[in-house]
Motif scaffolding. Structure first.
Motif, PDB file in Angstrom:
ATOM      1  N   ALA A 107      34.537  43.981  39.398  1.00 40.09           N
ATOM      2  CA  ALA A 107      35.918  43.732  39.828  1.00 40.09           C
ATOM      3  C   ALA A 107      35.957  43.247  41.266  1.00 40.09           C
ATOM      4  O   ALA A 107      35.157  43.679  42.096  1.00 40.09           O
ATOM      5  CB  ALA A 107      36.743  45.009  39.700  1.00 40.09           C
ATOM      6  N   VAL A 108      36.872  42.345  41.544  1.00 36.62           N
ATOM      7  CA  VAL A 108      37.098  41.910  42.920  1.00 36.62           C
ATOM      8  C   VAL A 108      38.565  42.099  43.261  1.00 36.62           C
ATOM      9  O   VAL A 108      39.429  42.050  42.392  1.00 36.62           O
ATOM     10  CB  VAL A 108      36.674  40.440  43.161  1.00 36.62           C
ATOM     11  N   GLY A 109      38.831  42.319  44.536  1.00 32.87           N
ATOM     12  CA  GLY A 109      40.192  42.548  44.987  1.00 32.87           C
ATOM     13  C   GLY A 109      40.943  41.263  45.254  1.00 32.87           C
ATOM     14  O   GLY A 109      40.439  40.163  45.014  1.00 32.87           O
ATOM     15  N   PRO A 110      42.143  41.379  45.784  1.00 35.10           N
ATOM     16  CA  PRO A 110      42.950  40.195  46.088  1.00 35.10           C
ATOM     17  C   PRO A 110      42.418  39.472  47.315  1.00 35.10           C
ATOM     18  O   PRO A 110      41.629  40.021  48.084  1.00 35.10           O
ATOM     19  CB  PRO A 110      44.336  40.789  46.360  1.00 35.10           C
ATOM     20  N   GLY A 111      42.865  38.251  47.478  1.00 38.48           N
ATOM     21  CA  GLY A 111      42.453  37.471  48.640  1.00 38.48           C
ATOM     22  C   GLY A 111      43.019  36.074  48.571  1.00 38.48           C
ATOM     23  O   GLY A 111      43.631  35.680  47.571  1.00 38.48           O
ATOM     24  N   PRO A 112      42.809  35.300  49.614  1.00 34.69           N
ATOM     25  CA  PRO A 112      43.378  33.945  49.658  1.00 34.69           C
ATOM     26  C   PRO A 112      42.722  33.013  48.649  1.00 34.69           C
ATOM     27  O   PRO A 112      41.522  33.104  48.390  1.00 34.69           O
ATOM     28  CB  PRO A 112      43.092  33.493  51.091  1.00 34.69           C
ATOM     29  N   ARG A 113      43.525  32.145  48.081  1.00 38.10           N
ATOM     30  CA  ARG A 113      42.992  31.148  47.151  1.00 38.10           C
ATOM     31  C   ARG A 113      42.616  29.881  47.913  1.00 38.10           C
ATOM     32  O   ARG A 113      43.161  28.799  47.691  1.00 38.10           O
ATOM     33  CB  ARG A 113      44.006  30.880  46.044  1.00 38.10           C
ATOM     34  N   THR A 114      41.700  30.068  48.816  1.00 35.97           N
ATOM     35  CA  THR A 114      41.129  28.976  49.590  1.00 35.97           C
ATOM     36  C   THR A 114      39.657  28.879  49.215  1.00 35.97           C
ATOM     37  O   THR A 114      39.121  29.744  48.505  1.00 35.97           O
ATOM     38  CB  THR A 114      41.238  29.268  51.094  1.00 35.97           C
ATOM     39  N   GLN A 115      38.994  27.850  49.679  1.00 33.97           N
ATOM     40  CA  GLN A 115      37.568  27.717  49.376  1.00 33.97           C
ATOM     41  C   GLN A 115      36.791  28.918  49.893  1.00 33.97           C
ATOM     42  O   GLN A 115      35.930  29.474  49.199  1.00 33.97           O
ATOM     43  CB  GLN A 115      37.013  26.427  49.994  1.00 33.97           C
ATOM     44  N   ALA A 116      37.133  29.357  51.103  1.00 29.84           N
ATOM     45  CA  ALA A 116      36.449  30.511  51.681  1.00 29.84           C
ATOM     46  C   ALA A 116      36.784  31.786  50.911  1.00 29.84           C
ATOM     47  O   ALA A 116      35.914  32.642  50.687  1.00 29.84           O
ATOM     48  CB  ALA A 116      36.836  30.669  53.145  1.00 29.84           C
ATOM     49  N   GLY A 117      38.046  31.915  50.492  1.00 30.15           N
ATOM     50  CA  GLY A 117      38.457  33.100  49.747  1.00 30.15           C
ATOM     51  C   GLY A 117      37.770  33.187  48.398  1.00 30.15           C
ATOM     52  O   GLY A 117      37.339  34.273  47.981  1.00 30.15           O
TER      53      GLY A 117
END
Length: 441
Positions: A107-117
């Motif tokens: 599982a992974v948490g939330p984060g930005p939908r950017t290339q880095a994210g």
């Protein structure tokens, strides 16, 4: 002369040792009944011991499977771990509780939908895959299972089976074909959502954007996106299980209708009993069951709490306001991670826990009863959510799994029903998903 014969069998290992249990009734012959040998009424202590023995026999006879627990990394918050600071599903606790199998979620948490994210999400998923693999490699009695048949074989050999799950399509980096990469690594249960919408599906818990001091829109895709539809089709083609936990209602209903195989909710409770947004509505429960699926109920106090009491709701609101959190929430603890000061954060958690309680086996069994009465015994299971919030009084970690068996027996569930709840229902739908795989794969 009166002769008694006791037939003893060897139980599965509980607490690190094999416990002999009586598995056949005593045979009596040439016995006469006199005032001296006539049976006396059982005392409360004897009745309690008899009940406990019966529960232990059931617990060691049935396959005990947890449909959802998280994989622990060095960075995992101690808030989620046991009192000893260790995983709630570490091997010693699995053995102590007589657990036969667990689905560990990548599982992974939330984060930005950017290339880095997206890159960070995949890195987190890879780290959890590695952690699970290392745990298995370091213990000869823990074996990875990649099918229902293999899982049964592992357990029949006296070992503990680990099946890998997946949660949050952020780590797919917008690529449906990445599902194949996780499948090749051993993942067999795929959930597209966690906190926050992603490129594949809407979440039941829109993400709070701190800089905007507001939540995401309730919906982004109206359920599944085109990528999400392709993901469901690919999961079916591989013969893996689709997990709808954490999906929005629209996404869940779409996924159930679209999937060729039955789906599961690996760790979801009943919204009618606990009105938090990530719990399942009656319509979702009905549709999942009608399609042959299974709802695994989570041992997470914040998803079991009855919010129908106006005073409790008022108290929750006041604690949130005192902590500087918004009034709106999808479950009472939500956004505690946005409290910047560690001491203030702990004070908030302590105050909220005092209001809603730690959760209990009785609350969990109320949700079991609700599913059984509404859609039948074939559509309910257990997914603890250990290492990410799971843990209630009497079932704080895997070492206390027997307590749930005993509680089910006390509620009136028989051995066959308890077996269905612990594993038989899950094993059925996993086998069905495997059998519906594209044979050309």
């Amino acid at each position: 002369m009166c002769m008694k014969f006791h037939f003893l069998g060897m139980a599965k290992r509980l607490g690190g040792r094999a416990i002999p249990m009586i598995v056949a009734a005593t045979a009596l012959s040439a016995c006469t009944t006199t005032a001296e040998n006539r049976e006396q009424p059982a005392t409360d202590t004897q009745q309690t011991e008899s009940f406990s023995d019966q529960a232990r026999v059931i617990h060691q006879q049935v396959l005990v499977l947890d449909a959802h627990a998280d994989i622990v990394l060095p960075t995992t918050s101690r808030t989620y771990l046991g009192a000893d600071g260790r995983s709630k599903t570490e091997p010693v606790k699995l053995r102590a509780g007589g657990m036969d199998a667990v689905i560990l979620s990548v599982a992974v948490g939330p984060g930005p939908r950017t290339q880095a994210g997206r890159k960070a999400a995949r890195a987190e998923a890879n780290a959890k895959l590695l952690a699970a693999t290392q745990m298995i490699e370091q213990d000869e009695d823990i074996v990875m299972a990649t099918s229902a048949k293999a899982l049964s074989q592992i357990v029949n050999q006296g070992k503990i089976a680990v099946l890998l799950g997946f949660q949050n399509a952020r780590s797919l980096n917008g690529r449906v074909e990445a599902i194949d990469e996780f499948y090749a690594a051993g993942v067999r249960v795929f959930g597209l959502n966690h906190l926050g919408h992603n490129d594949f599906s809407d979440s039941s818990r829109p993400l709070y954007i701190a800089e905007n001091q507001a939540y995401e829109p309730a919906e982004e895709h109206g359920g599944l996106s085109s990528l999400g539809i392709k993901a469901v089709q690919r999961i079916n083609a591989l013969g893996a299980l689709l997990d709808v936990s954490q999906m929005s209602k629209a996404a869940t209903l779409q996924a159930v209708k679209l999937s060729r195989a039955p789906v599961i909710a690996s760790h979801s409770n009943v919204r009618k009993l606990s009105a938090v947004s990530r719990n399942l509505s009656d319509e979702e429960i009905d549709r999942i069951a009608q399609a042959g699926g299974v709802i695994h109920l989570a041992a997470f106090g914040a998803y079991l709490v009855d919010l129908s009491d106006p005073q409790m709701r008022a108290d929750i609101l006041q604690v949130r306001r005192d902590a500087g959190l918004p009034d709106a929430y999808s479950y009472p603890y939500e956004l505690y991670w946005e409290i910047p000061d560690a001491q203030d954060r702990q004070a908030f958690l302590k105050a909220m826990r005092a209001i809603i309680g730690p959760g209990s086996l009785d609350q969990l069994l109320n949700h079991v009863d609700y599913i059984v009465k509404r859609v039948g015994i074939d559509h309910v299971g257990i997914g603890s959510d250990f290492n990410h919030g799971g843990g209630i009084a009497g079932f704080v970690d895997a070492s206390q799994a027997f307590n749930l068996t005993a509680a089910l027996l006390k509620r009136g569930y028989n051995r066959n029903q308890i077996e269905k709840i612990w594993s038989k229902n899950f094993m059925r739908v996993l086998s069905q998903a495997e059998n519906m795989a594209d044979k050309s794969e």
